[in-house]
Enzyme design. Structure first.
Site, PDB file in Angstrom:
ATOM      1  N   SER A 119       0.813  -1.213   0.000  1.00  0.00           N
ATOM      2  CA  SER A 119       0.000   0.000   0.000  1.00  0.00           C
ATOM      3  C   SER A 119       0.848   1.265   0.000  1.00  0.00           C
ATOM      4  O   SER A 119       0.310   2.363  -0.073  1.00  0.00           O
ATOM      5  CB  SER A 119      -0.931   0.012   1.218  1.00  0.00           C
ATOM      6  OG  SER A 119      -0.193  -0.141   2.410  1.00  0.00           O
ATOM      7  N   HIS A 140      -1.993  -3.359  -5.793  1.00  0.00           N
ATOM      8  CA  HIS A 140      -2.533  -2.943  -4.503  1.00  0.00           C
ATOM      9  C   HIS A 140      -4.024  -3.247  -4.461  1.00  0.00           C
ATOM     10  O   HIS A 140      -4.852  -2.483  -4.978  1.00  0.00           O
ATOM     11  CB  HIS A 140      -2.274  -1.454  -4.273  1.00  0.00           C
ATOM     12  CG  HIS A 140      -2.794  -0.960  -2.961  1.00  0.00           C
ATOM     13  ND1 HIS A 140      -3.148   0.358  -2.741  1.00  0.00           N
ATOM     14  CD2 HIS A 140      -3.048  -1.606  -1.787  1.00  0.00           C
ATOM     15  CE1 HIS A 140      -3.588   0.498  -1.498  1.00  0.00           C
ATOM     16  NE2 HIS A 140      -3.530  -0.682  -0.907  1.00  0.00           N
ATOM     17  N   GLU A 152      -5.002  -1.007  -7.639  1.00  0.00           N
ATOM     18  CA  GLU A 152      -4.001  -0.089  -8.172  1.00  0.00           C
ATOM     19  C   GLU A 152      -2.863  -0.918  -8.753  1.00  0.00           C
ATOM     20  O   GLU A 152      -2.277  -1.755  -8.058  1.00  0.00           O
ATOM     21  CB  GLU A 152      -3.441   0.822  -7.077  1.00  0.00           C
ATOM     22  CG  GLU A 152      -4.332   1.965  -6.678  1.00  0.00           C
ATOM     23  CD  GLU A 152      -3.663   2.872  -5.662  1.00  0.00           C
ATOM     24  OE1 GLU A 152      -3.591   4.090  -5.902  1.00  0.00           O
ATOM     25  OE2 GLU A 152      -3.213   2.371  -4.609  1.00  0.00           O
ATOM     26  N   ASN A 190      -3.967   5.892  -1.306  1.00  0.00           N
ATOM     27  CA  ASN A 190      -3.500   6.065   0.074  1.00  0.00           C
ATOM     28  C   ASN A 190      -2.799   7.388   0.297  1.00  0.00           C
ATOM     29  O   ASN A 190      -2.721   7.870   1.435  1.00  0.00           O
ATOM     30  CB  ASN A 190      -2.588   4.908   0.481  1.00  0.00           C
ATOM     31  CG  ASN A 190      -3.382   3.698   0.945  1.00  0.00           C
ATOM     32  OD1 ASN A 190      -4.571   3.808   1.229  1.00  0.00           O
ATOM     33  ND2 ASN A 190      -2.742   2.550   1.009  1.00  0.00           N
TER      34      ASN A 190
END
Length: 284
Positions: A119, A140, A152, A190
Site C-alpha cells: 500500500s 494494490h 491499483e 493512500n
C-alpha cells in the site's frame, strides 16, 4: 502472457481474499504461509466468505466447491514452480517483503510475473532486488479483496509493457477495475486517504469530538460510506501507521507526521477489527 495460475504468499486477510477472488474467477491458486495452522485459518476464512455470498444468492454451492478445489494450501515455496504469477501479500514491512521476494525469485521460472501487494512501499526499489526487474509490478488490492473493486497497478521504473498489460488483463478477469499509477509513496489512493485518517486521529486526540461524532460528521457531511476511524479499524491501525511512517520518511514533510495517539494505540495492540479492539470494540 496470459495468466492461468497464481501463487499467493500470505494467508491472512489480504492473502486469503486475493486467493478467493482468483479461485472464483477460475484461476488455479497456491496459497502459502509459514505453517499449516496459518493456511488452514486462511482456507476457513475463504469458506466462510463464500458461504456469505451463497446466502446473498450471488454464488452457488457448486461454484463454492469448485473454487475451493482450485486452491492448494501449502507451506513450501517449491509449490510456486510453474505458476504464471506470484503475488506477495505479507505484512507492510520492507525487510519482510524483501526476504519473501528473494525466496520467490530463487524458485520461480523466468516467465513468472512477480507482484507485491503493498500500500506504500517503492515498487522500483523492490524490483531492483529481482533477477529480472522487468517482470516485477505492484498490485494494490483493497480490503476486503472480495468486495472492493479497485486494484491499483503500480509500475516500477523497470516494469515492462508486457508485464503491465498481463496484470491489467488479469485484474479485469478476476472482476476488478484496475487503475495504473506511477511509483510514489502511497501511490494515488493512500496518498489521499491515509493522511485524512491520520488527521481524524488528531481530531480525536485533541478531544474536538467523540469517535462516533467524528465518523458521523464525515459520513453525513462528506457523503462517505464509512467514517475515517471505523475505516482505520477495518484497514488495521498498524497498517495506517506504517503507511504514514513511509510518507514521513520519504517526503520529509511535517504534514505526514503520524499522530501520537495512533502510535500509542498500535503500541497497546489496539489494531482494529483483527484484534477486536481499535478505536471501537468488536465481537471476535
Amino acid at each position: 502472457m496470459s495468466i492461468q495460475s497464481v501463487g499467493i504468499i500470505g494467508a491472512g486477510t489480504m492473502g486469503n481474499g486475493i486467493a478467493q477472488v482468483c479461485a472464483v474467477a477460475g484461476l488455479e491458486v497456491v496459497m502459502i504461509d509459514i505453517n499449516d495452522a496459518a493456511v488452514e485459518r486462511g482456507l476457513s476464512h475463504i469458506s466462510k466468505s463464500l458461504d456469505r455470498l451463497i446466502k446473498k444468492e450471488t454464488l452457488s454451492v457448486e461454484d463454492k466447491n469448485a473454487a475451493l478445489k482450485r486452491i492448494k494450501a501449502s507451506t513450501s515455496y517449491a509449490d510456486l514452480k510453474g505458476l504464471s504469477l506470484v503475488i506477495e501479500a505479507a505484512t507492510e514491512n520492507q525487510a519482510v517483503k524483501e526476504k519473501i521476494l528473494h525466496q520467490i525469485d530463487e524458485i520461480v521460472g523466468k516467465d513468472t510475473i512477480i507482484a507485491t501487494n503493498t500500500s506504500s512501499l517503492s515498487i522500483t526499489k523492490l524490483a531492483a532486488l529481482n533477477s529480472d526487474p522487468t517482470r516485477f509490478i505492484g498490485m494494490h488490492f483493497f480490503n476486503p479483496p472480495p468486495l472492493m473493486a479497485l486494484v491499483e497497478v503500480i509500475r516500477g521504473l523497470q516494469t515492462s509493457d508486457a508485464t503491465h498489460g498481463a496484470i491489467i488483463e488479469m485484474a479485469k478477469r478476476i472482476g476488478k477495475e484496475p487503475i495504473t499509477v506511477k511509483n510514489s509513496p502511497g501511490f494515488a489512493v493512500n496518498r489521499i486517504l491515509i493522511p485524512m485518517i491520520n488527521e481524524a486521529f488528531f481530531v480525536l486526540q485533541e478531544g474536538l469530538a467523540s469517535p462516533e461524532d467524528i465518523d458521523a460528521g464525515m459520513k453525513l457531511g462528506c457523503n462517505q460510506p464509512i467514517g475515517p476511524l471505523a475505516l482505520a479499524d477495518l484497514i488495521g491501525l498498524d497498517t495506517c501507521l506504517a503507511v504514514m511512517e513511509v510518507f514521513f520518511e520519504n517526503f520529509s514533510d511535517s504534514k505526514y507526521r503520524p499522530c501520537p495517539l495512533l502510535r500509542e494505540m498500535v503500541a497497546a495492540g489496539y489494531l482494529g477489527r483483527k484484534t477486536g479492539r481499535g478505536v471501537f470494540t468488536y465481537d471476535q
